[in-house]
Design a protein around this motif. Structure first.
Motif, PDB file in Angstrom:
ATOM      1  N   LEU A   1       9.700  -2.964 -15.126  1.00 48.46           N
ATOM      2  CA  LEU A   1       9.113  -1.752 -14.569  1.00 48.46           C
ATOM      3  C   LEU A   1       7.971  -2.079 -13.620  1.00 48.46           C
ATOM      4  CD1 LEU A   1       9.090   1.379 -14.649  1.00 48.46           C
ATOM      5  CD2 LEU A   1       7.429   1.206 -16.519  1.00 48.46           C
ATOM      6  N   MET A   2       7.159  -3.067 -13.973  1.00 46.76           N
ATOM      7  CA  MET A   2       6.027  -3.439 -13.125  1.00 46.76           C
ATOM      8  C   MET A   2       6.464  -4.190 -11.867  1.00 46.76           C
ATOM      9  SD  MET A   2       3.484  -2.132 -14.608  1.00 46.76           S
ATOM     10  CE  MET A   2       2.967  -1.506 -16.216  1.00 46.76           C
ATOM     11  N   ILE A   3       7.641  -4.792 -11.908  1.00 44.28           N
ATOM     12  CA  ILE A   3       8.123  -5.549 -10.757  1.00 44.28           C
ATOM     13  C   ILE A   3       8.673  -4.618  -9.668  1.00 44.28           C
ATOM     14  CG2 ILE A   3      10.014  -7.117 -10.066  1.00 44.28           C
ATOM     15  CD1 ILE A   3       9.501  -8.721 -12.514  1.00 44.28           C
TER      16      ILE A   3
ATOM     17  N   ALA B   1       0.825  -1.211   0.000  1.00 42.10           N
ATOM     18  CA  ALA B   1       0.000   0.000   0.000  1.00 42.10           C
ATOM     19  C   ALA B   1       0.855   1.256   0.000  1.00 42.10           C
ATOM     20  CB  ALA B   1      -0.933  -0.002   1.214  1.00 42.10           C
ATOM     21  N   LEU B   2       2.098   1.159   0.473  1.00 41.69           N
ATOM     22  CA  LEU B   2       3.032   2.285   0.395  1.00 41.69           C
ATOM     23  C   LEU B   2       3.823   2.273  -0.908  1.00 41.69           C
ATOM     24  CD1 LEU B   2       4.537   2.410   4.010  1.00 41.69           C
ATOM     25  CD2 LEU B   2       3.089   4.132   2.949  1.00 41.69           C
ATOM     26  N   ALA B   3       4.196   1.078  -1.370  1.00 44.79           N
ATOM     27  CA  ALA B   3       5.076   0.980  -2.535  1.00 44.79           C
ATOM     28  C   ALA B   3       4.358   1.327  -3.839  1.00 44.79           C
ATOM     29  CB  ALA B   3       5.680  -0.423  -2.620  1.00 44.79           C
TER      30      ALA B   3
ATOM     31  N   VAL C   1       8.204  -6.442  -1.044  1.00 38.33           N
ATOM     32  CA  VAL C   1       8.692  -7.751  -0.590  1.00 38.33           C
ATOM     33  C   VAL C   1      10.019  -7.603   0.136  1.00 38.33           C
ATOM     34  CG1 VAL C   1       9.517  -9.997  -1.385  1.00 38.33           C
ATOM     35  CG2 VAL C   1       7.443  -9.022  -2.362  1.00 38.33           C
ATOM     36  N   ARG C   2      10.901  -6.725  -0.323  1.00 38.79           N
ATOM     37  CA  ARG C   2      12.194  -6.533   0.343  1.00 38.79           C
ATOM     38  C   ARG C   2      11.992  -6.073   1.785  1.00 38.79           C
ATOM     39  NH1 ARG C   2      13.910  -2.976  -2.690  1.00 38.79           N
ATOM     40  NH2 ARG C   2      15.296  -4.161  -4.064  1.00 38.79           N
TER      41      ARG C   2
ATOM     42  N   ILE D   1       8.838  -5.912 -23.961  1.00 34.82           N
ATOM     43  CA  ILE D   1       8.138  -6.752 -22.976  1.00 34.82           C
ATOM     44  C   ILE D   1       8.988  -6.916 -21.712  1.00 34.82           C
ATOM     45  CG2 ILE D   1       7.259  -9.076 -22.525  1.00 34.82           C
ATOM     46  CD1 ILE D   1       6.533  -9.266 -25.481  1.00 34.82           C
ATOM     47  N   ILE D   2      10.286  -7.155 -21.896  1.00 35.20           N
ATOM     48  CA  ILE D   2      11.174  -7.352 -20.742  1.00 35.20           C
ATOM     49  C   ILE D   2      11.247  -6.083 -19.898  1.00 35.20           C
ATOM     50  CG2 ILE D   2      13.565  -7.770 -20.062  1.00 35.20           C
ATOM     51  CD1 ILE D   2      13.816  -9.626 -22.454  1.00 35.20           C
ATOM     52  N   GLU D   3      11.421  -4.923 -20.544  1.00 37.99           N
ATOM     53  CA  GLU D   3      11.520  -3.674 -19.801  1.00 37.99           C
ATOM     54  C   GLU D   3      10.199  -3.321 -19.117  1.00 37.99           C
ATOM     55  OE1 GLU D   3      14.113  -1.868 -19.158  1.00 37.99           O
ATOM     56  OE2 GLU D   3      15.455  -3.173 -20.300  1.00 37.99           O
ATOM     57  N   THR D   4       9.089  -3.651 -19.756  1.00 39.42           N
ATOM     58  CA  THR D   4       7.789  -3.392 -19.128  1.00 39.42           C
ATOM     59  C   THR D   4       7.589  -4.254 -17.890  1.00 39.42           C
ATOM     60  OG1 THR D   4       6.849  -2.835 -21.295  1.00 39.42           O
ATOM     61  CG2 THR D   4       5.310  -3.320 -19.510  1.00 39.42           C
TER      62      THR D   4
END
Length: 226
Positions: free
Chosen positions: A149-151, A103-105, A158-159, A143-146
């Motif tokens: 970016l979404m990750i 919710a913060l990220a 998660v970190r 596709i890879i860069e998108t």
């Protein structure tokens, strides 16, 4: 027995009321109390730390991005308060919940993306395709860069969750072992107690560092879009 170690990460309830609400209000209570302590050592130390953290966070950002200073330092102080609060006895750490961290990220990451699309849409979209890419590789690289970016917001949440959860779990495992062997192996329990004290200091450092890393990564994402 294994499940009981993870009970500390469940949101506690009193009379069916989740205690995460007053836990989230704790930093605001600190702010309201410290504003009354005019010209005190505590307020001077807080001001010095906030000023130095702000300088470090704003170093990689160009002047147009300095208007986000108040937002970034507010997130830093919030995460610092919530992370360190969980080290107190009989308390709950809201940032061990993945939902809280996401919710913060997600909104803060989306803030950087929308800022880039509004101010420099061509350059922001150009990050999805490196210059000089061969034509056959263009669809695959986009596709890879998108995906990468979404990750980013998932990696932020998660970190923070994984580092705090691992530290708290290790402290509980150590303290449980000390209680189990204190009556039969006194010397070993004393050595384990020293280890627990060192783990507590390490967890305090992790709580502060993870809050700083979370916002530092946001500043780097922001720098790409201003």
């Amino acid at each position: 027995m294994t499940l009981s170690f993870f009970d500390q990460f469940n949101i506690p309830h009193i009379l069916w009321i989740p205690l995460i609400a007053p836990a989230l209000m704790f930093p605001l209570m600190i702010l309201l109390i410290t504003t009354r302590l005019l010209k005190s050592r505590h307020l001077a130390l807080q001001h010095w730390m906030t000023q130095n953290i702000t300088k470090q966070l704003m170093l990689p950002i160009s002047p147009p991005g300095h208007k986000w200073t108040s937002t970034l330092i507010s997130v830093t102080l919030l995460l610092t308060s919530l992370n360190t609060m969980g080290l107190l006895p009989y308390t709950f750490t809201p940032t061990t919940q993945l939902s809280m961290n996401m919710a913060l990220a997600v909104p803060t990451w989306l803030m950087t993306i929308l800022t880039g699309l509004r101010n420099q849409p061509t350059i922001s979209l150009g990050h999805l395709l490196p210059e000089g890419t061969p034509t056959p590789l263009i669809p695959m690289l986009i596709i890879i860069e998108t995906v990468s970016l979404m990750i980013r917001p998932i990696a932020l949440g998660v970190r923070l969750t994984a580092n705090l959860t691992a530290g708290h779990l290790l402290m509980q495992l150590t303290s449980t072992a000390i209680l189990a062997i204190c009556s039969t192996m006194t010397l070993t329990s004393l050595l384990a107690t020293l280890l627990l004290i060192m783990l507590t200091c390490l967890e305090m450092a992790v709580a502060l560092i993870q809050a700083y890393v979370f916002v530092l990564l946001l500043t780097l994402y922001l720098q790409e879009n201003i």
